[in-house]
Design a protein around this motif. Structure first.
Motif, PDB file in Angstrom:
ATOM      1  N   ALA A  34       2.301 -12.742  15.796  1.00 44.20           N
ATOM      2  CA  ALA A  34       1.677 -12.241  17.018  1.00 44.20           C
ATOM      3  C   ALA A  34       0.608 -11.194  16.750  1.00 44.20           C
ATOM      4  CB  ALA A  34       2.746 -11.643  17.938  1.00 44.20           C
ATOM      5  N   ALA A  35       0.402 -10.822  15.484  1.00 46.46           N
ATOM      6  CA  ALA A  35      -0.546  -9.753  15.160  1.00 46.46           C
ATOM      7  C   ALA A  35      -1.990 -10.204  15.380  1.00 46.46           C
ATOM      8  CB  ALA A  35      -0.361  -9.304  13.719  1.00 46.46           C
ATOM      9  N   ASP A  36      -2.837  -9.262  15.779  1.00 43.84           N
ATOM     10  CA  ASP A  36      -4.277  -9.521  15.876  1.00 43.84           C
ATOM     11  C   ASP A  36      -4.919  -9.492  14.500  1.00 43.84           C
ATOM     12  OD1 ASP A  36      -4.486  -9.796  18.648  1.00 43.84           O
ATOM     13  OD2 ASP A  36      -4.630  -7.645  18.955  1.00 43.84           O
ATOM     14  N   MET A  37      -4.440  -8.589  13.653  1.00 41.60           N
ATOM     15  CA  MET A  37      -5.020  -8.382  12.330  1.00 41.60           C
ATOM     16  C   MET A  37      -3.958  -7.796  11.420  1.00 41.60           C
ATOM     17  SD  MET A  37      -8.169  -5.793  11.361  1.00 41.60           S
ATOM     18  CE  MET A  37      -9.339  -6.773  12.307  1.00 41.60           C
ATOM     19  N   VAL A  38      -4.076  -8.055  10.117  1.00 37.02           N
ATOM     20  CA  VAL A  38      -3.174  -7.458   9.132  1.00 37.02           C
ATOM     21  C   VAL A  38      -4.006  -6.900   7.989  1.00 37.02           C
ATOM     22  CG1 VAL A  38      -1.333  -7.874   7.452  1.00 37.02           C
ATOM     23  CG2 VAL A  38      -1.226  -8.972   9.704  1.00 37.02           C
ATOM     24  N   VAL A  39      -3.658  -5.680   7.557  1.00 36.51           N
ATOM     25  CA  VAL A  39      -4.287  -5.072   6.385  1.00 36.51           C
ATOM     26  C   VAL A  39      -3.213  -4.893   5.323  1.00 36.51           C
ATOM     27  CG1 VAL A  39      -5.499  -3.066   5.467  1.00 36.51           C
ATOM     28  CG2 VAL A  39      -6.031  -3.887   7.771  1.00 36.51           C
ATOM     29  N   GLU A  40      -3.460  -5.398   4.120  1.00 37.26           N
ATOM     30  CA  GLU A  40      -2.523  -5.253   3.011  1.00 37.26           C
ATOM     31  C   GLU A  40      -3.025  -4.160   2.078  1.00 37.26           C
ATOM     32  OE1 GLU A  40      -0.071  -7.954  -0.276  1.00 37.26           O
ATOM     33  OE2 GLU A  40      -1.741  -8.845   0.834  1.00 37.26           O
ATOM     34  N   GLU A  41      -2.149  -3.187   1.781  1.00 38.53           N
ATOM     35  CA  GLU A  41      -2.545  -2.034   0.984  1.00 38.53           C
ATOM     36  C   GLU A  41      -1.583  -1.825  -0.185  1.00 38.53           C
ATOM     37  OE1 GLU A  41      -1.434   1.878   2.939  1.00 38.53           O
ATOM     38  OE2 GLU A  41      -1.096   0.512   4.628  1.00 38.53           O
ATOM     39  N   LEU A  42      -2.064  -1.206  -1.224  1.00 40.15           N
ATOM     40  CA  LEU A  42      -1.272  -0.910  -2.410  1.00 40.15           C
ATOM     41  C   LEU A  42      -0.311   0.249  -2.150  1.00 40.15           C
ATOM     42  CD1 LEU A  42      -0.910  -1.412  -5.542  1.00 40.15           C
ATOM     43  CD2 LEU A  42      -2.546   0.466  -5.841  1.00 40.15           C
ATOM     44  N   VAL A  43       0.933   0.106  -2.646  1.00 39.54           N
ATOM     45  CA  VAL A  43       1.879   1.222  -2.684  1.00 39.54           C
ATOM     46  C   VAL A  43       2.367   1.363  -4.130  1.00 39.54           C
ATOM     47  CG1 VAL A  43       2.554   1.105  -0.258  1.00 39.54           C
ATOM     48  CG2 VAL A  43       3.792  -0.291  -1.937  1.00 39.54           C
ATOM     49  N   GLU A  44       3.328   2.225  -4.352  1.00 42.43           N
ATOM     50  CA  GLU A  44       3.768   2.534  -5.703  1.00 42.43           C
ATOM     51  C   GLU A  44       4.364   1.317  -6.415  1.00 42.43           C
ATOM     52  OE1 GLU A  44       6.662   4.024  -2.574  1.00 42.43           O
ATOM     53  OE2 GLU A  44       4.513   4.075  -2.942  1.00 42.43           O
ATOM     54  N   GLY A  45       4.221   1.339  -7.742  1.00 41.15           N
ATOM     55  CA  GLY A  45       4.779   0.278  -8.571  1.00 41.15           C
ATOM     56  C   GLY A  45       3.982  -1.003  -8.578  1.00 41.15           C
ATOM     57  N   GLY A  46       2.792  -1.016  -7.975  1.00 41.47           N
ATOM     58  CA  GLY A  46       1.987  -2.228  -7.945  1.00 41.47           C
ATOM     59  C   GLY A  46       2.368  -3.197  -6.843  1.00 41.47           C
ATOM     60  N   TYR A  47       3.229  -2.746  -5.919  1.00 43.63           N
ATOM     61  CA  TYR A  47       3.610  -3.579  -4.787  1.00 43.63           C
ATOM     62  C   TYR A  47       2.710  -3.258  -3.587  1.00 43.63           C
ATOM     63  CZ  TYR A  47       7.698  -4.921  -7.474  1.00 43.63           C
ATOM     64  OH  TYR A  47       8.519  -5.432  -8.444  1.00 43.63           O
ATOM     65  N   THR A  48       2.918  -3.970  -2.488  1.00 41.83           N
ATOM     66  CA  THR A  48       2.059  -3.762  -1.321  1.00 41.83           C
ATOM     67  C   THR A  48       2.891  -3.556  -0.070  1.00 41.83           C
ATOM     68  OG1 THR A  48       1.877  -6.123  -0.745  1.00 41.83           O
ATOM     69  CG2 THR A  48       0.259  -5.229  -2.311  1.00 41.83           C
ATOM     70  N   ALA A  91      -5.102 -12.563  -4.329  1.00 42.64           N
ATOM     71  CA  ALA A  91      -5.378 -11.132  -4.441  1.00 42.64           C
ATOM     72  C   ALA A  91      -4.240 -10.507  -5.237  1.00 42.64           C
ATOM     73  CB  ALA A  91      -5.484 -10.499  -3.059  1.00 42.64           C
ATOM     74  N   ASP A  92      -4.557  -9.959  -6.392  1.00 42.47           N
ATOM     75  CA  ASP A  92      -3.551  -9.431  -7.317  1.00 42.47           C
ATOM     76  C   ASP A  92      -3.570  -7.905  -7.284  1.00 42.47           C
ATOM     77  OD1 ASP A  92      -1.806  -8.885  -9.335  1.00 42.47           O
ATOM     78  OD2 ASP A  92      -2.850 -10.032 -10.877  1.00 42.47           O
ATOM     79  N   PHE A  93      -2.430  -7.307  -6.936  1.00 43.77           N
ATOM     80  CA  PHE A  93      -2.316  -5.852  -6.844  1.00 43.77           C
ATOM     81  C   PHE A  93      -1.586  -5.240  -8.032  1.00 43.77           C
ATOM     82  CE2 PHE A  93      -3.073  -7.275  -2.577  1.00 43.77           C
ATOM     83  CZ  PHE A  93      -3.781  -6.252  -1.953  1.00 43.77           C
ATOM     84  N   THR A  98      -5.111   4.735  -1.422  1.00 39.61           N
ATOM     85  CA  THR A  98      -6.343   3.972  -1.272  1.00 39.61           C
ATOM     86  C   THR A  98      -7.413   4.842  -0.628  1.00 39.61           C
ATOM     87  OG1 THR A  98      -5.186   1.857  -1.088  1.00 39.61           O
ATOM     88  CG2 THR A  98      -7.390   1.977  -0.139  1.00 39.61           C
ATOM     89  N   LYS A  99      -8.583   4.898  -1.235  1.00 39.81           N
ATOM     90  CA  LYS A  99      -9.699   5.684  -0.710  1.00 39.81           C
ATOM     91  C   LYS A  99     -10.586   4.747   0.113  1.00 39.81           C
ATOM     92  CE  LYS A  99      -8.443   9.295  -3.203  1.00 39.81           C
ATOM     93  NZ  LYS A  99      -7.943  10.554  -2.612  1.00 39.81           N
ATOM     94  N   PHE A 100     -10.195   4.531   1.359  1.00 44.26           N
ATOM     95  CA  PHE A 100     -10.935   3.575   2.187  1.00 44.26           C
ATOM     96  C   PHE A 100     -12.130   4.262   2.844  1.00 44.26           C
ATOM     97  CE2 PHE A 100     -10.528   0.078   5.644  1.00 44.26           C
ATOM     98  CZ  PHE A 100     -11.511  -0.660   4.998  1.00 44.26           C
ATOM     99  N   GLU A 101     -13.076   4.611   2.010  1.00 41.87           N
ATOM    100  CA  GLU A 101     -14.348   5.195   2.433  1.00 41.87           C
ATOM    101  C   GLU A 101     -15.350   4.991   1.309  1.00 41.87           C
ATOM    102  OE1 GLU A 101     -14.251   9.462   2.821  1.00 41.87           O
ATOM    103  OE2 GLU A 101     -12.606   9.636   1.396  1.00 41.87           O
ATOM    104  N   GLY A 102     -16.618   5.224   1.609  1.00 42.60           N
ATOM    105  CA  GLY A 102     -17.646   4.977   0.592  1.00 42.60           C
ATOM    106  C   GLY A 102     -18.116   3.543   0.653  1.00 42.60           C
ATOM    107  N   LEU A 134      -7.008  -5.005   0.710  1.00 45.25           N
ATOM    108  CA  LEU A 134      -7.620  -3.834   0.090  1.00 45.25           C
ATOM    109  C   LEU A 134      -7.194  -3.807  -1.376  1.00 45.25           C
ATOM    110  CD1 LEU A 134      -7.176  -1.090   2.862  1.00 45.25           C
ATOM    111  CD2 LEU A 134      -9.116  -2.625   2.450  1.00 45.25           C
ATOM    112  N   VAL A 135      -7.914  -4.557  -2.187  1.00 43.80           N
ATOM    113  CA  VAL A 135      -7.548  -4.751  -3.586  1.00 43.80           C
ATOM    114  C   VAL A 135      -8.169  -3.645  -4.448  1.00 43.80           C
ATOM    115  CG1 VAL A 135      -7.643  -6.335  -5.536  1.00 43.80           C
ATOM    116  CG2 VAL A 135      -7.420  -7.232  -3.216  1.00 43.80           C
ATOM    117  N   PRO A 136      -7.375  -2.998  -5.308  1.00 41.12           N
ATOM    118  CA  PRO A 136      -7.934  -1.947  -6.168  1.00 41.12           C
ATOM    119  C   PRO A 136      -9.097  -2.463  -7.017  1.00 41.12           C
ATOM    120  CG  PRO A 136      -5.537  -1.917  -6.245  1.00 41.12           C
ATOM    121  CD  PRO A 136      -5.920  -3.146  -5.478  1.00 41.12           C
ATOM    122  N   ALA A 137     -10.159  -1.660  -7.063  1.00 41.87           N
ATOM    123  CA  ALA A 137     -11.315  -2.048  -7.879  1.00 41.87           C
ATOM    124  C   ALA A 137     -10.969  -2.005  -9.362  1.00 41.87           C
ATOM    125  CB  ALA A 137     -12.486  -1.112  -7.576  1.00 41.87           C
TER     126      ALA A 137
END
Length: 339
Positions: A92-106, A220-222, A277-281, A327-330
């Motif tokens: 039912a979501a309009d949008m989903v954002v996947e972000e990195l957390v500790e241990g390389g999981y999301t 997408a590999d985190f 995650t530095k979601f700016e720049g 949001l995959v780490p550079a």
């Protein structure tokens, strides 16, 4: 000298004189006023009013034909490990954002506005990364956060709801900490929004896109976790999803943004350093839509800035629809795709 008596003209003479004058008037060159044409009826209000400008959902770019919801955008933090299976409410979501957390999981930030499900979960904790992800005016549903994160979230002015608040409950058929759920439909009724949010992404149509290259699968590999997608029947299917059957997110596009990742300044209970995650720049962007991939660049002026996309030829838009944002780490992250 006798004068002749004055005699009035006869009726016949008068009639002849009038007829002659009328004939002369009809032959005159235009000294008289023109005869007015019959006037057309005035147009009605319905005929003169223009149709109303269309309105669009801010999280999908799709046209909205109903009134805007009275509640704000609700962002729910959802676990994204095998222990979360089956995830509930992503469909039912309009949008989903996947972000990195500790241990390389999301972890997932699931956005709800055009509709809200009865239940969503398992609900997990916030991260400082969410300050740049959550749109202004939105409310976050979460299991809480570390004290340092709560301080930063509060400092950013982001309201949040957690266990102990109405609508957040433990699901007895599951085990902690993967048993916290939220009744979003009930929560939404108690929330009020001051105004409708602005568009989250620069929306457009498929016709606005450059051709790009063919890409029917992507991953997408985190680090410890990867998310894979396959283009099927006009949309993207998460082939390693933890969502319940029939409740997967209906992705029309997958937007990959390569982001910088820093240290949040503390460790989780297992001793892993918590990333931020530095979601700016700005950074590299890849838009997957219609079985093709378009490379570009994303930019964001500060944590609260709007997301802008571009290619070397100009602005890049996202076709209206449901979008999963990766949001995959550079550094230490990777994106692969195949035809």
């Amino acid at each position: 000298m006798r004068h002749r008596p004055h005699r009035s003209p006869s009726r016949a003479a008068v009639a002849a004189l009038v007829a002659a004058s009328l004939l002369l008037a009809g032959c005159s060159g235009g000294d008289d006023e023109p005869t007015a044409e019959p006037s057309s009826p005035e147009p009605t209000a319905a005929e003169t009013s223009e149709p109303p400008e269309p309105t669009y959902w801010p999280l999908t770019g799709l046209e909205r034909t109903t009134d805007a919801p009275r509640h704000p955008v609700i962002v729910t933090k959802v676990d994204n490990t095998s222990s979360s299976a089956p995830q509930v409410g992503l469909g039912a979501a309009d949008m989903v954002v996947e972000e990195l957390v500790e241990g390389g999981y999301t972890r997932l930030a699931a956005f709800y506005y055009s509709k809200v499900p009865k239940a969503i979960g398992p609900v997990r904790s916030m991260r400082a990364s969410d300050i740049g992800i959550v749109p202004e005016g939105a409310t976050v549903v979460t299991s809480g956060a570390a004290p340092i994160t709560i301080k930063r979230i509060n400092g950013a002015g982001i309201p949040w709801i957690t266990e102990g608040d109405a609508g957040v409950y433990r699901e007895t058929s599951r085990y902690a900490p993967y048993n916290l759920f939220a009744g979003l439909a009930d929560i939404a009724k108690r929330l009020k929004a001051d105004e409708e949010p602005p568009p989250y992404l620069p929306w457009g149509t498929e016709a606005d896109l450059p051709k790009g290259g063919k890409a029917t699968t992507l991953t997408a590999d985190f680090g410890a976790h990867s998310t894979s997608w396959a283009f099927q029947k006009g949309g993207y299917v998460n082939t390693d999803s933890y969502a319940a059957q029939g409740d997967q997110f209906p992705a029309d596009s997958v937007l990959v943004l390569r982001v910088k990742v820093g240290d949040a300044g503390y460790r989780d209970p297992a001793g892993y350093p918590v990333p931020e995650t530095k979601f700016e720049g700005k950074g590299a962007a890849m838009l997957f839509h219609g079985g093709r991939v378009i490379r570009g660049t994303w930019s964001k002026d500060g944590l609260n800035g709007a997301i802008e996309l571009s290619t070397k030829d100009g602005d890049l838009v996202v076709p209206a629809g449901h979008v999963w944002v990766e949001l995959v780490p550079a550094v230490n992250g990777n994106v692969t795709f195949a035809k």
